[in-house]
Design an enzyme around this catalytic site. Structure first.
Site, PDB file in Angstrom:
ATOM      1  N   LYS A 120      72.219 -10.879  30.826  1.00  8.22           N
ATOM      2  CA  LYS A 120      73.524 -11.550  30.991  1.00  8.22           C
ATOM      3  C   LYS A 120      73.803 -12.522  29.832  1.00  8.22           C
ATOM      4  CE  LYS A 120      72.157 -12.440  35.260  1.00  8.22           C
ATOM      5  NZ  LYS A 120      71.126 -11.398  35.447  1.00  8.22           N
ATOM      6  N   ILE A 121      72.810 -13.351  29.493  1.00  7.77           N
ATOM      7  CA  ILE A 121      73.046 -14.354  28.445  1.00  7.77           C
ATOM      8  C   ILE A 121      73.069 -13.694  27.054  1.00  7.77           C
ATOM      9  CG2 ILE A 121      72.136 -16.453  27.345  1.00  7.77           C
ATOM     10  CD1 ILE A 121      70.993 -17.194  30.159  1.00  7.77           C
ATOM     11  N   THR A 155      66.829 -20.399  23.266  1.00  2.00           N
ATOM     12  CA  THR A 155      67.360 -21.119  24.433  1.00  2.00           C
ATOM     13  C   THR A 155      66.773 -20.525  25.716  1.00  2.00           C
ATOM     14  OG1 THR A 155      69.251 -19.612  24.496  1.00  2.00           O
ATOM     15  CG2 THR A 155      69.595 -21.730  23.368  1.00  2.00           C
ATOM     16  N   ARG A 163      62.854 -19.694  26.945  1.00  2.00           N
ATOM     17  CA  ARG A 163      61.756 -20.519  27.462  1.00  2.00           C
ATOM     18  C   ARG A 163      60.827 -20.848  26.294  1.00  2.00           C
ATOM     19  NH1 ARG A 163      64.484 -21.403  31.197  1.00  2.00           N
ATOM     20  NH2 ARG A 163      64.086 -21.117  33.417  1.00  2.00           N
ATOM     21  N   ASP A 206      66.336 -25.146  22.438  1.00  3.42           N
ATOM     22  CA  ASP A 206      66.745 -25.860  23.651  1.00  3.42           C
ATOM     23  C   ASP A 206      65.573 -25.967  24.615  1.00  3.42           C
ATOM     24  OD1 ASP A 206      68.724 -27.120  25.317  1.00  3.42           O
ATOM     25  OD2 ASP A 206      68.715 -25.309  26.564  1.00  3.42           O
ATOM     26  N   GLU A 227      57.569 -28.777  27.401  1.00 10.61           N
ATOM     27  CA  GLU A 227      58.722 -29.651  27.670  1.00 10.61           C
ATOM     28  C   GLU A 227      58.620 -30.428  28.975  1.00 10.61           C
ATOM     29  OE1 GLU A 227      61.791 -26.521  27.695  1.00 10.61           O
ATOM     30  OE2 GLU A 227      62.133 -26.966  29.806  1.00 10.61           O
ATOM     31  N   HIS A 277      66.746 -28.886  26.901  1.00  7.18           N
ATOM     32  CA  HIS A 277      67.011 -27.904  27.961  1.00  7.18           C
ATOM     33  C   HIS A 277      68.364 -28.175  28.629  1.00  7.18           C
ATOM     34  CE1 HIS A 277      64.795 -24.865  30.675  1.00  7.18           C
ATOM     35  NE2 HIS A 277      66.094 -24.702  30.806  1.00  7.18           N
ATOM     36  N   GLN A 278      69.398 -28.186  27.811  1.00  7.39           N
ATOM     37  CA  GLN A 278      70.733 -28.469  28.336  1.00  7.39           C
ATOM     38  C   GLN A 278      71.681 -27.282  28.188  1.00  7.39           C
ATOM     39  OE1 GLN A 278      71.516 -31.689  25.218  1.00  7.39           O
ATOM     40  NE2 GLN A 278      73.535 -30.724  25.270  1.00  7.39           N
ATOM     41  N   PHE A 319      72.326 -24.893  30.077  1.00  8.82           N
ATOM     42  CA  PHE A 319      73.072 -24.565  31.306  1.00  8.82           C
ATOM     43  C   PHE A 319      74.102 -25.639  31.670  1.00  8.82           C
ATOM     44  CE2 PHE A 319      71.454 -27.773  34.175  1.00  8.82           C
ATOM     45  CZ  PHE A 319      70.416 -28.294  33.412  1.00  8.82           C
TER      46      PHE A 319
END
Ligand code: NAI
Length: 329
Positions: free
Chosen positions: A153-154, A232, A234, A258, A263, A295-296, A298
């Site tokens: 999807k991404i 972006t 993992r 990201d 993290e 990790h922003q 989303f």
């Protein structure tokens, strides 16, 4: 159903409160789930988790002991939950299979554009009164080759944006998307080929045993000198030490990240005035051509709304008949 939501922050709590309906009694904690905080779940039949949490084998055993039978993840990725163990214990786990692929794809583009056009450096120089352009030269994306790892999807949303920029697209994914080929003229090939022939590489596959450290010394060495590398997905898909070496050697021109493999101890927290113990991260952060966000990807209103709604739907379905359509097998 009594539910405890772990890792709740000011940015997502209002969305959950707005979405809540049905017979759910929800309590919140900003603490992340781990060996020590599992006890907070005592007396709750359901818990909700997010990427800072760690539902490992032994944590799941504790949760089961305290009465937890349902876990709703507020994420697409489920690499922080030992699904096999949850299955063995009879704990049901559901995720949010899709919320807004655009949020993450657009963030990947943001990292790419900011790096290519030196936006952060340009802003710093301007603020100091230096309007010279000598260090700010980028390149046209039009006509360049963009490699995409994972066209789910991404990755598909990212491919369409890059197609709009006029890029050629190479991709690698064990599941080829015919419709995406029609829409973007993308060519599927091997990981090796993507590495060798792309000017930009963006990672959009899940983290699993097969993709752990998928990007390491050997394929960083194959890449075109000066490639812009974006992750972006993992952090653990990339071997950070090898990435640092590739940056030092100039094989990688710039990296937009990201996510970072360690993290959990850094992102989502306030570390102002604290010394960061993570040496690797400190090195990574020191490169002028590395842009890190915490990790922003989303973090858009639309995504937060969908995440909250689906999480509440998952719990209500379980409360109603013990079955949710988003259960992970
Ligand atoms: P998806 O399940 O729709 O797509 C993943 C794609 O990766 C699939 O087409 C799959 O076949 C492919 N894939 C699996 N193994 C592969 C391999 N070895 N090589 C190449 N491709 C492979 O998932 P979606 O929604 O596109 O999300 C992708 C990832 O993005 C998630 O797993 C998650 O880790 C990450 N993510 C990051 C966020 C952020 O805020 N930075 C937010 C949401 C997701």
């Amino acid at each position: 159903m009594k539910i405890l939501m772990y890792s709740i922050y000011a940015f997502d709590k209002p969305f959950i409160e707005n979405a809540t309906h049905g017979k759910l009694e929800i309590e919140y904690t900003n603490q992340a789930l781990n060996e020590d905080t599992a006890k907070l779940a005592e007396g709750f039949e359901g818990i909700s988790l997010f990427t800072p949490d760690n539902a490992s084998d032994s944590v799941l055993e504790k949760l089961y002991f305290y009465g937890v039978r349902y876990i709703a993840l507020r994420s697409v990725g489920y690499d922080y939950v030992d699904l096999k163990k949850a299955r063995a214990l009879g704990i049901k786990v559901a995720n949010v299979p899709t919320y807004s692929p655009y949020s993450v794809a657009e963030h990947a583009v943001t990292l790419l554009m900011a790096l290519n056009r030196k936006i952060i450096l340009g802003q710093k120089l301007m603020q100091m009164g230096d309007y010279r352009l000598d260090h700010l030269v980028g390149f046209d994306l039009h006509g360049k080759t963009v490699g995409i790892i994972g066209t789910g999807k991404i990755g598909a949303a990212f491919a369409k944006i890059m197609h709009g920029f006029g890029c050629q697209i190479l991709a690698c994914d064990p599941q080829e998307n015919e419709e995406l080929i029609q829409q973007t003229n993308l060519s599927y090939t091997t990981l090796e080929d993507v590495c060798k022939n792309s000017d930009v590489i963006s990672v959009h596959c899940p983290l699993n045993p097969e993709t752990k450290y998928m990007f390491n010394k050997s394929n960083f060495m194959l890449m075109k000198k000066g490639v812009i590398f974006i992750n972006t997905a993992r952090g653990t898909i990339v071997n950070t030490e090898d990435l640092i070496d590739a940056l030092k050697m100039g094989n990688i021109g710039a990296a937009g990240l990201d996510v970072y493999e360690k993290e959990k101890t850094i992102f989502f927290g306030n570390h102002i005035n604290k010394k960061l113990e993570d040496h690797l991260y400190t090195i990574l952060r020191s490169f002028p051509n590395v842009l890190i966000t915490g990790h922003q990807g989303f973090l858009t209103k639309e995504a937060l709304e969908r995440i909250a709604q689906t999480t509440i739907v998952n719990f209500n379905a379980w409360a109603y008949n013990g079955l949710s359509k988003n259960e992970l097998k």
